[in-house]
Design an enzyme around this catalytic site. Structure first.
Site, PDB file in Angstrom:
ATOM      1  N   SER A  27       0.801  -1.224   0.000  1.00 40.26           N
ATOM      2  CA  SER A  27       0.000   0.000   0.000  1.00 40.26           C
ATOM      3  C   SER A  27       0.836   1.277   0.000  1.00 40.26           C
ATOM      4  O   SER A  27       0.565   2.187  -0.803  1.00 40.26           O
ATOM      5  CB  SER A  27      -0.965  -0.002   1.189  1.00 40.26           C
ATOM      6  OG  SER A  27      -1.953  -0.996   1.019  1.00 40.26           O
ATOM      7  N   LYS A  78     -10.203  -4.658  10.371  1.00 42.85           N
ATOM      8  CA  LYS A  78     -11.312  -4.089   9.609  1.00 42.85           C
ATOM      9  C   LYS A  78     -12.621  -4.044  10.394  1.00 42.85           C
ATOM     10  O   LYS A  78     -13.353  -3.048  10.350  1.00 42.85           O
ATOM     11  CB  LYS A  78     -11.506  -4.858   8.297  1.00 42.85           C
ATOM     12  CG  LYS A  78     -10.354  -4.694   7.313  1.00 42.85           C
ATOM     13  CD  LYS A  78     -10.630  -5.432   6.012  1.00 42.85           C
ATOM     14  CE  LYS A  78      -9.492  -5.261   5.023  1.00 42.85           C
ATOM     15  NZ  LYS A  78      -9.759  -5.926   3.728  1.00 42.85           N
ATOM     16  N   ASP A 114     -12.976  -2.584  -1.123  1.00 41.99           N
ATOM     17  CA  ASP A 114     -12.563  -3.896  -1.626  1.00 41.99           C
ATOM     18  C   ASP A 114     -13.445  -4.359  -2.784  1.00 41.99           C
ATOM     19  O   ASP A 114     -12.946  -4.813  -3.825  1.00 41.99           O
ATOM     20  CB  ASP A 114     -12.597  -4.935  -0.506  1.00 41.99           C
ATOM     21  CG  ASP A 114     -11.406  -4.845   0.431  1.00 41.99           C
ATOM     22  OD1 ASP A 114     -10.352  -4.347   0.000  1.00 41.99           O
ATOM     23  OD2 ASP A 114     -11.529  -5.270   1.592  1.00 41.99           O
ATOM     24  N   GLY A 139     -15.311 -19.252  -0.064  1.00 47.85           N
ATOM     25  CA  GLY A 139     -14.897 -18.586   1.156  1.00 47.85           C
ATOM     26  C   GLY A 139     -15.987 -17.682   1.680  1.00 47.85           C
ATOM     27  O   GLY A 139     -16.935 -17.326   0.958  1.00 47.85           O
ATOM     28  N   ARG A 168     -21.173 -19.446   8.326  1.00 46.35           N
ATOM     29  CA  ARG A 168     -20.552 -18.257   7.739  1.00 46.35           C
ATOM     30  C   ARG A 168     -20.943 -18.122   6.273  1.00 46.35           C
ATOM     31  O   ARG A 168     -21.064 -17.007   5.753  1.00 46.35           O
ATOM     32  CB  ARG A 168     -19.033 -18.330   7.885  1.00 46.35           C
ATOM     33  CG  ARG A 168     -18.570 -18.315   9.332  1.00 46.35           C
ATOM     34  CD  ARG A 168     -17.084 -18.071   9.430  1.00 46.35           C
ATOM     35  NE  ARG A 168     -16.746 -16.709   9.041  1.00 46.35           N
ATOM     36  CZ  ARG A 168     -15.515 -16.268   8.842  1.00 46.35           C
ATOM     37  NH1 ARG A 168     -14.491 -17.087   8.970  1.00 46.35           N
ATOM     38  NH2 ARG A 168     -15.284 -15.020   8.491  1.00 46.35           N
ATOM     39  N   LEU A 239      -8.104 -13.960  -5.328  1.00 48.12           N
ATOM     40  CA  LEU A 239      -7.815 -12.705  -4.654  1.00 48.12           C
ATOM     41  C   LEU A 239      -6.392 -12.654  -4.104  1.00 48.12           C
ATOM     42  O   LEU A 239      -5.905 -11.587  -3.728  1.00 48.12           O
ATOM     43  CB  LEU A 239      -8.810 -12.452  -3.514  1.00 48.12           C
ATOM     44  CG  LEU A 239     -10.287 -12.429  -3.893  1.00 48.12           C
ATOM     45  CD1 LEU A 239     -11.112 -11.886  -2.726  1.00 48.12           C
ATOM     46  CD2 LEU A 239     -10.546 -11.622  -5.150  1.00 48.12           C
TER      47      LEU A 239
END
Length: 299
Positions: A27, A78, A114, A139, A168, A239
C-alpha cells in the site's frame, strides 16, 4: 504515526496502512507512486504502521492526535475499525468492515473499497461484467463478503457461496439478498455450482505465500472447488496476489478457463482510497506499473 508526523512536519498530508503484520504491504508503494505521478510527492506521504491485534482503538486515537489524513486498514482490524469510526458508508456498514478511513476536521469516516476494487479489476483484467451472470464465491471471510456484495450490487443473477463453515456461508450469501445462495458441501453440489458459473472466485488464502507467518497450504487437499471443474468460457479469479499465479489459478488455466490474479483488486481498491483522500483522479497506470514491478507475474 506520531513519528511519521514529526518526520514530515505539519504541512504534509500523512496517510498509510495499519495492520499486523504490515511490513510486507504494497500500500505505501502504491500510494507514494500515485503521489509522485500527481505531482504531490512533496505534500503527501504514505507509511506502513504496525498495529498489534486489539489495538485499533489506540491507533485511531493517535490518528486524530497526529492529524493523519487517511488510513488504509488491513487484517486484523477491519471489523474493529468499523465499530470505532464516527461514520460508516452504507457498504462498510453492511459488511461490518472498514478498509479505508478519512479524517476531516477531527471526524473519522470509514468506507470499504474492496468490492469496488474487485469489480474494476474484473473489468480491466478479464473484460467481465457481472450483470446477468452466475457467480460462485469460495470462502466467507471479509474479502469474500466484499466480493459477494459487490457482485450482487453489480447485477449478478446468482451469487453462490461455498465455505467449510456453513453458518458463515449463509451470512455471506445473505449479503446478496435474493440472488444469494449457499452451496451444499457435497462433491455433486460443488461440481454443479462450479460448472454452471460464469465466474468462480477464490476468496480464501489458499496458495498465499507466508508474510511473517507460516505459508498457507497450496495443494489440492486444500481446494474446496477443484479448478479442473472449470473450462472454456468461464473466468477463474483469485484474490491472492503473492504469488500472483497460485497453483489453483494455474490449474484453472490448464483446464481452459480465463484467469485473473489478485493484484488488480489491490491496485484498484487503493486507487479508490486515493480518490477519497486527495479528491484527484487516481493515476491507475502509475500504480499498476509500481505494483507489477514489485510483484512480477512469475512470482
Amino acid at each position: 504515526m506520531e513519528a511519521a508526523r514529526a518526520q514530515c512536519g505539519p504541512d504534509v498530508h500523512v496517510v498509510g496502512v495499519i495492520g499486523s503484520p504490515v511490513a510486507h504491504s504494497l500500500s505505501p508503494l502504491l500510494h507514494n507512486s500515485a503521489f509522485a505521478a500527481l505531482g504531490l510527492a512533496e505534500t503527501w506521504r504514505s507509511f506502513a504502521f504496525e498495529v498489534p491485534p486489539g489495538h485499533a482503538s489506540s491507533a485511531l486515537e493517535t490518528m486524530r492526535r497526529a492529524g493523519i489524513t487517511g488510513l488504509s486498514v488491513t487484517m486484523p482490524h477491519k471489523a474493529d475499525v468499523a465499530a470505532l469510526v464516527d461514520e460508516c458508508s452504507d457498504v462498510a456498514r453492511r459488511l461490518t468492515a472498514v478498509n479505508c478511513i478519512q479524517q476531516q476536521q477531527g471526524r473519522l469516516y470509514g468506507t470499504n473499497t474492496d468490492g469496488e476494487g474487485f469489480l474494476a479489476s474484473l473489468a480491466r483484467g478479464a473484460d467481465f461484467e457481472p450483470t446477468g451472470k452466475r457467480c460462485l464465491v469460495i470462502g466467507a471471510g471479509g474479502a469474500a463478503r466484499a466480493v459477494v456484495l459487490a457482485l450482487a450490487l453489480a447485477g449478478a443473477t446468482e451469487v453462490a457461496v461455498v465455505n467449510r463453515t456453513p453458518e458463515r456461508a449463509f451470512e455471506a450469501a445473505a449479503l446478496a439478498g435474493r440472488e444469494g445462495r449457499v452451496v451444499d458441501l457435497t462433491e455433486g453440489a460443488i461440481a454443479d455450482a462450479a460448472t454452471v458459473a460464469d465466474l468462480v472466485v477464490n476468496a480464501t488464502p489458499v496458495g498465499m505465500e507466508g508474510a511473517g507467518t507460516a505459508a498457507v497450504d497450496t495443494g489440492p487437499a486444500a481446494w474446496l472447488v477443484a479448478p479442473q471443474l472449470l473450462g472454456s468460457g468461464q473466468v477463474a479469479a483469485d484474490l491472492v496476489y503473492a504469488p500472483r499465479r497460485t497453483p489453483w489459478l494455474a490449474e484453472a488455466a490448464a483446464a481452459g478457463a480465463a484467469t485473473l490474479d489478485g493484484l488488480g483488486m489491490l491496485v484498484h481498491q487503493a486507487a479508490a482510497q486515493l480518490a477519497l483522500w486527495t479528491r484527484e483522479n487516481p493515476p491507475v497506470e502509475a500504480m499498476w506499473h509500481a505494483a507489477e514491478a514489485a510483484s512480477p507475474s512469475g512470482s
